[in-house]
Design a protein around this motif. Structure first.
Motif, PDB file in Angstrom:
ATOM      1  N   GLY A 168      -4.659 -54.537  95.493  1.00  0.00           N
ATOM      2  CA  GLY A 168      -3.424 -55.283  95.700  1.00  0.00           C
ATOM      3  C   GLY A 168      -3.565 -56.768  95.426  1.00  0.00           C
ATOM      4  N   LEU A 169      -4.783 -57.293  95.500  1.00  0.00           N
ATOM      5  CA  LEU A 169      -4.991 -58.712  95.194  1.00  0.00           C
ATOM      6  C   LEU A 169      -4.624 -59.045  93.755  1.00  0.00           C
ATOM      7  N   PHE A 170      -4.790 -58.073  92.858  1.00  0.00           N
ATOM      8  CA  PHE A 170      -4.449 -58.291  91.453  1.00  0.00           C
ATOM      9  C   PHE A 170      -2.938 -58.323  91.223  1.00  0.00           C
ATOM     10  N   PHE A 171      -2.201 -57.777  92.167  1.00  0.00           N
ATOM     11  CA  PHE A 171      -0.742 -57.689  92.062  1.00  0.00           C
ATOM     12  C   PHE A 171      -0.079 -58.355  93.269  1.00  0.00           C
ATOM     13  N   LEU A 172      -0.719 -59.372  93.799  1.00  0.00           N
ATOM     14  CA  LEU A 172      -0.284 -59.979  95.062  1.00  0.00           C
ATOM     15  C   LEU A 172       1.184 -60.419  95.066  1.00  0.00           C
ATOM     16  N   PRO A 173       1.674 -61.130  94.060  1.00  0.00           N
ATOM     17  CA  PRO A 173       3.096 -61.509  94.097  1.00  0.00           C
ATOM     18  C   PRO A 173       4.020 -60.285  94.123  1.00  0.00           C
ATOM     19  N   PHE A 174       3.695 -59.281  93.324  1.00  0.00           N
ATOM     20  CA  PHE A 174       4.508 -58.060  93.302  1.00  0.00           C
ATOM     21  C   PHE A 174       4.445 -57.355  94.657  1.00  0.00           C
ATOM     22  N   LEU A 175       3.243 -57.261  95.232  1.00  0.00           N
ATOM     23  CA  LEU A 175       3.066 -56.625  96.538  1.00  0.00           C
ATOM     24  C   LEU A 175       3.880 -57.355  97.606  1.00  0.00           C
ATOM     25  N   TYR A 176       3.840 -58.694  97.555  1.00  0.00           N
ATOM     26  CA  TYR A 176       4.617 -59.503  98.493  1.00  0.00           C
ATOM     27  C   TYR A 176       6.114 -59.213  98.348  1.00  0.00           C
ATOM     28  N   LEU A 177       6.596 -59.131  97.111  1.00  0.00           N
ATOM     29  CA  LEU A 177       8.018 -58.845  96.873  1.00  0.00           C
ATOM     30  C   LEU A 177       8.419 -57.465  97.393  1.00  0.00           C
ATOM     31  N   VAL A 178       7.584 -56.462  97.142  1.00  0.00           N
ATOM     32  CA  VAL A 178       7.890 -55.099  97.584  1.00  0.00           C
ATOM     33  C   VAL A 178       7.901 -55.015  99.112  1.00  0.00           C
ATOM     34  N   ILE A 179       6.893 -55.604  99.733  1.00  0.00           N
ATOM     35  CA  ILE A 179       6.835 -55.584 101.199  1.00  0.00           C
ATOM     36  C   ILE A 179       8.001 -56.380 101.778  1.00  0.00           C
ATOM     37  N   GLY A 180       8.327 -57.515 101.160  1.00  0.00           N
ATOM     38  CA  GLY A 180       9.461 -58.319 101.626  1.00  0.00           C
ATOM     39  C   GLY A 180      10.780 -57.575 101.512  1.00  0.00           C
ATOM     40  N   PHE A 181      10.958 -56.859 100.402  1.00  0.00           N
ATOM     41  CA  PHE A 181      12.189 -56.093 100.212  1.00  0.00           C
ATOM     42  C   PHE A 181      12.301 -55.011 101.291  1.00  0.00           C
ATOM     43  N   ALA A 182      11.225 -54.271 101.486  1.00  0.00           N
ATOM     44  CA  ALA A 182      11.230 -53.198 102.496  1.00  0.00           C
ATOM     45  C   ALA A 182      11.444 -53.768 103.894  1.00  0.00           C
ATOM     46  N   TYR A 183      10.774 -54.859 104.200  1.00  0.00           N
ATOM     47  CA  TYR A 183      10.919 -55.514 105.508  1.00  0.00           C
ATOM     48  C   TYR A 183      12.376 -55.897 105.759  1.00  0.00           C
ATOM     49  N   ARG A 184      12.999 -56.522 104.772  1.00  0.00           N
ATOM     50  CA  ARG A 184      14.381 -56.961 104.950  1.00  0.00           C
ATOM     51  C   ARG A 184      15.329 -55.769 105.115  1.00  0.00           C
TER      52      ARG A 184
END
Length: 141
Positions: free
Chosen positions: A45-61
């Motif tokens: 996930g470190l290689f895709f950190l911005p994408f991972l952050y966006l996906v987790i943020g979307f799900a969280y919201r």
């Protein structure tokens, strides 16, 4: 129908600044959740950190809005989102609002328009709120 800002201004007092503080709190929460998830991806996930952050943020919201019409940051600031009929968000509204929010973040001028609208409209609505007819209000006691 949502509260009239002229007859019940207390529902709208300070909402833009509370939304900003809630956004900061949510960003910290999402960053923490992202850091918690990284080891479970075998650190790929470190290689895709911005994408991972966006996906987790979307799900969280989506999850937090669908389960109480407010993210944890919004709850901390004592505000909540309401539908045009003054009901709490359901899953459909949570998804639509999060999609609108995500789109406005992706297109920077739209986010600027949204901020100006929150500061200038009677009901303190951002762009996504105006499109959906939703409002952010001080939580009812």
């Amino acid at each position: 129908m949502t509260p009239d800002p002229e007859l019940q201004p207390d529902f709208y007092d300070g909402v833009p600044s509370k939304r900003l503080l809630a956004w900061v709190a949510d960003a910290v929460i999402i960053a923490g959740l992202t850091l918690l998830v990284i080891p479970f991806t075998a650190f790929v996930g470190l290689f895709f950190l911005p994408f991972l952050y966006l996906v987790i943020g979307f799900a969280y919201r989506v999850v937090t809005l669908a389960r109480g019409s407010a993210t944890w940051g919004m709850r901390l600031m004592a505000i909540e989102l309401r539908r045009p009929d003054d009901r709490l968000f359901d899953l459909g509204y949570a998804v639509m609002h999060t999609l609108g929010y995500s789109f406005s973040l992706a297109v920077a001028p739209l986010q600027l328009v949204s901020i100006v609208l929150m500061l200038s409209t009677e009901r303190r609505q951002g762009l996504t709120d105006l499109v959906l007819g939703t409002v952010a209000l001080n939580r009812r006691s």
